[in-house]
Design a protein around this motif. Sequence first.
Motif, PDB file in Angstrom:
ATOM      1  N   ALA A 119     -30.996  46.105 -75.441  1.00  0.00           N
ATOM      2  CA  ALA A 119     -29.922  45.878 -74.472  1.00  0.00           C
ATOM      3  C   ALA A 119     -28.848  44.957 -75.026  1.00  0.00           C
ATOM      4  O   ALA A 119     -27.675  45.033 -74.622  1.00  0.00           O
ATOM      5  CB  ALA A 119     -30.507  45.293 -73.187  1.00  0.00           C
ATOM      6  N   ALA A 120     -29.232  44.099 -75.981  1.00  0.00           N
ATOM      7  CA  ALA A 120     -28.276  43.169 -76.588  1.00  0.00           C
ATOM      8  C   ALA A 120     -27.617  43.750 -77.827  1.00  0.00           C
ATOM      9  O   ALA A 120     -26.878  43.044 -78.524  1.00  0.00           O
ATOM     10  CB  ALA A 120     -28.991  41.868 -76.951  1.00  0.00           C
ATOM     11  N   GLY A 121     -27.867  45.038 -78.118  1.00  0.00           N
ATOM     12  CA  GLY A 121     -27.203  45.687 -79.226  1.00  0.00           C
ATOM     13  C   GLY A 121     -27.950  45.636 -80.546  1.00  0.00           C
ATOM     14  O   GLY A 121     -27.409  46.019 -81.594  1.00  0.00           O
ATOM     15  N   TRP A 122     -29.191  45.201 -80.530  1.00  0.00           N
ATOM     16  CA  TRP A 122     -29.999  45.147 -81.739  1.00  0.00           C
ATOM     17  C   TRP A 122     -30.661  46.506 -81.981  1.00  0.00           C
ATOM     18  O   TRP A 122     -30.894  47.274 -81.046  1.00  0.00           O
ATOM     19  CB  TRP A 122     -31.090  44.083 -81.620  1.00  0.00           C
ATOM     20  CG  TRP A 122     -30.598  42.669 -81.739  1.00  0.00           C
ATOM     21  CD1 TRP A 122     -29.719  42.026 -80.911  1.00  0.00           C
ATOM     22  CD2 TRP A 122     -30.958  41.729 -82.742  1.00  0.00           C
ATOM     23  NE1 TRP A 122     -29.510  40.745 -81.328  1.00  0.00           N
ATOM     24  CE2 TRP A 122     -30.269  40.524 -82.464  1.00  0.00           C
ATOM     25  CE3 TRP A 122     -31.800  41.777 -83.848  1.00  0.00           C
ATOM     26  CZ2 TRP A 122     -30.402  39.389 -83.255  1.00  0.00           C
ATOM     27  CZ3 TRP A 122     -31.937  40.648 -84.633  1.00  0.00           C
ATOM     28  CH2 TRP A 122     -31.234  39.465 -84.348  1.00  0.00           C
ATOM     29  N   THR A 123     -31.009  46.754 -83.241  1.00  0.00           N
ATOM     30  CA  THR A 123     -31.805  47.916 -83.610  1.00  0.00           C
ATOM     31  C   THR A 123     -33.251  47.476 -83.784  1.00  0.00           C
ATOM     32  O   THR A 123     -33.527  46.566 -84.590  1.00  0.00           O
ATOM     33  CB  THR A 123     -31.314  48.553 -84.920  1.00  0.00           C
ATOM     34  OG1 THR A 123     -29.965  48.992 -84.743  1.00  0.00           O
ATOM     35  CG2 THR A 123     -32.196  49.724 -85.319  1.00  0.00           C
ATOM     36  N   VAL A 124     -34.156  48.076 -83.031  1.00  0.00           N
ATOM     37  CA  VAL A 124     -35.586  47.784 -83.186  1.00  0.00           C
ATOM     38  C   VAL A 124     -36.146  48.807 -84.164  1.00  0.00           C
ATOM     39  O   VAL A 124     -36.258  49.997 -83.856  1.00  0.00           O
ATOM     40  CB  VAL A 124     -36.317  47.836 -81.834  1.00  0.00           C
ATOM     41  CG1 VAL A 124     -37.815  47.626 -82.029  1.00  0.00           C
ATOM     42  CG2 VAL A 124     -35.750  46.774 -80.890  1.00  0.00           C
ATOM     43  N   THR A 125     -36.474  48.342 -85.365  1.00  0.00           N
ATOM     44  CA  THR A 125     -36.875  49.266 -86.429  1.00  0.00           C
ATOM     45  C   THR A 125     -38.308  49.754 -86.283  1.00  0.00           C
ATOM     46  O   THR A 125     -38.672  50.794 -86.841  1.00  0.00           O
ATOM     47  CB  THR A 125     -36.725  48.590 -87.803  1.00  0.00           C
ATOM     48  OG1 THR A 125     -37.562  47.414 -87.845  1.00  0.00           O
ATOM     49  CG2 THR A 125     -35.272  48.184 -88.039  1.00  0.00           C
ATOM     50  N   SER A 126     -39.114  49.018 -85.561  1.00  0.00           N
ATOM     51  CA  SER A 126     -40.490  49.456 -85.303  1.00  0.00           C
ATOM     52  C   SER A 126     -41.024  48.698 -84.099  1.00  0.00           C
ATOM     53  O   SER A 126     -40.601  47.576 -83.806  1.00  0.00           O
ATOM     54  CB  SER A 126     -41.386  49.217 -86.524  1.00  0.00           C
ATOM     55  OG  SER A 126     -41.407  47.844 -86.863  1.00  0.00           O
ATOM     56  N   ALA A 127     -41.952  49.327 -83.408  1.00  0.00           N
ATOM     57  CA  ALA A 127     -42.652  48.696 -82.284  1.00  0.00           C
ATOM     58  C   ALA A 127     -44.081  49.239 -82.317  1.00  0.00           C
ATOM     59  O   ALA A 127     -44.490  50.014 -81.471  1.00  0.00           O
ATOM     60  CB  ALA A 127     -41.969  49.000 -80.965  1.00  0.00           C
ATOM     61  N   ASP A 128     -44.816  48.804 -83.324  1.00  0.00           N
ATOM     62  CA  ASP A 128     -46.141  49.350 -83.589  1.00  0.00           C
ATOM     63  C   ASP A 128     -47.193  48.743 -82.661  1.00  0.00           C
ATOM     64  O   ASP A 128     -47.091  47.574 -82.262  1.00  0.00           O
ATOM     65  CB  ASP A 128     -46.549  49.088 -85.037  1.00  0.00           C
ATOM     66  CG  ASP A 128     -45.722  49.900 -86.025  1.00  0.00           C
ATOM     67  OD1 ASP A 128     -44.819  50.628 -85.569  1.00  0.00           O
ATOM     68  OD2 ASP A 128     -45.982  49.800 -87.239  1.00  0.00           O
ATOM     69  N   LEU A 129     -48.222  49.541 -82.373  1.00  0.00           N
ATOM     70  CA  LEU A 129     -49.322  49.101 -81.518  1.00  0.00           C
ATOM     71  C   LEU A 129     -50.628  49.362 -82.250  1.00  0.00           C
ATOM     72  O   LEU A 129     -50.944  50.506 -82.598  1.00  0.00           O
ATOM     73  CB  LEU A 129     -49.288  49.871 -80.192  1.00  0.00           C
ATOM     74  CG  LEU A 129     -50.171  49.357 -79.058  1.00  0.00           C
ATOM     75  CD1 LEU A 129     -49.735  47.965 -78.618  1.00  0.00           C
ATOM     76  CD2 LEU A 129     -50.114  50.331 -77.871  1.00  0.00           C
TER      77      LEU A 129
END
Length: 410
Positions: free
Chosen positions: A201-211
């Motif tokens: 939402a703040a304009g960042w790129t989330v390159t991974s969100a691993d679980l």
Amino acid sequence: MKTTTLRNALLAAAVFAALPAHAQDKVAKIGILAPLTGGAAADGTEMVNGAKLAAEEINAAGGVAGYKLEIVVGDTQDQAADAVTSAFERLAGDRDVNAMMTGYASGSNFEIELMAEQEMPYLISANSAQTRDIIAPSPDDFPTVWSFTPSYDAYETAMVPVIEQLEKAGIELPNKKAALISSDNPYSKTIMEGLKKNFEAAGWTVTSADLLPFGEINDWRAFLARVRQDAPAVIINTDYLPGNAAKFVTQFLETPTNSLVFIQYAPSVPEFLELTKEHSTGIMYNLLGGVLDTPKNPRAAEVAKKFEDKYGVKTGSYGASLYEQVYVYAEALAKVGDPTKRLEIGAAIGATEKQIASGKLKFDPATHLAMQGDDAIPIQFFQIWNGERVLFYPDAYATGTFQSPPWIKQ
């Protein structure tokens, strides 16, 4: 004559032994649900130690309302439902146990329902989102359950503003990329998902969100290999087990990137510093309900000193929290006078408003969570530097400033 005298003496001794506890020293037992075995054993031991320290102090001062406090423990092991239920049932089966406490017992806090069924006073210090989700739809159904930790929403929302504040203070970031990883448990997963949403939402790129599966994790290298390819400005691991976090730091430092590294909760546990030693310098973490050890909150220093004097180690969040929980329960018992009046004890706890080690405690009647904010329980951001925990946010409580981590090459 001697036979009669002996018979009378034995009879008197038997009658005395059979007298109820209140004719001698009355006992009010407090059940502690704690993970004493498994990956969270360091937390569990700290919980029990904090509770025992407070009970010993209260008993040395004469007890409360004519009762001496006794701490009894149920091991929740790996926090699986069957282990938690078994520990609860064992403690609840003792008629002298009329209150229970924990830092955390399960990941979902399902045991709150069990406490409500038995009108058992229950004080808890973790998994606020789960507590809120259970209680908020009908708070009157849970009159004896109260959380010393405020809403975890700040864990999800405060990160981006704090990083932006660091940039304004001169910390240079190479990009607006963040890499996230979590283990599959309600606490860690919820926080990671919230962080992902707020970064994007703040304009960042989330390159991974691993679980990853919850439990002991020995190898983080597959995730870190992808991190090194993307070289994000921020790396966040929300797994909370200190052993896992220590391995993560060690493996990251094998080939570090120019990234800020944040780990949820685990660095607050003394075990983390023991495992990482000098390699922890530069690591960030935050706490809601942690020890607010600043000149503006002398209660924190008081509790921390007592804990360290007693056990020879510094308290993390749960030693201080369980210490304060016992005192809040004791104050409620002093008002009510009878530990078996559980509903009255619950109401007295809910009306609490006092300074504790983590800030000013007062409860939200709609959620039964502690209130969050600078005038209540604030979120605290720390950086570890040379074995010391430096509180750098919020500014009103800061004990030092954030420094660029030593692995970052300018």
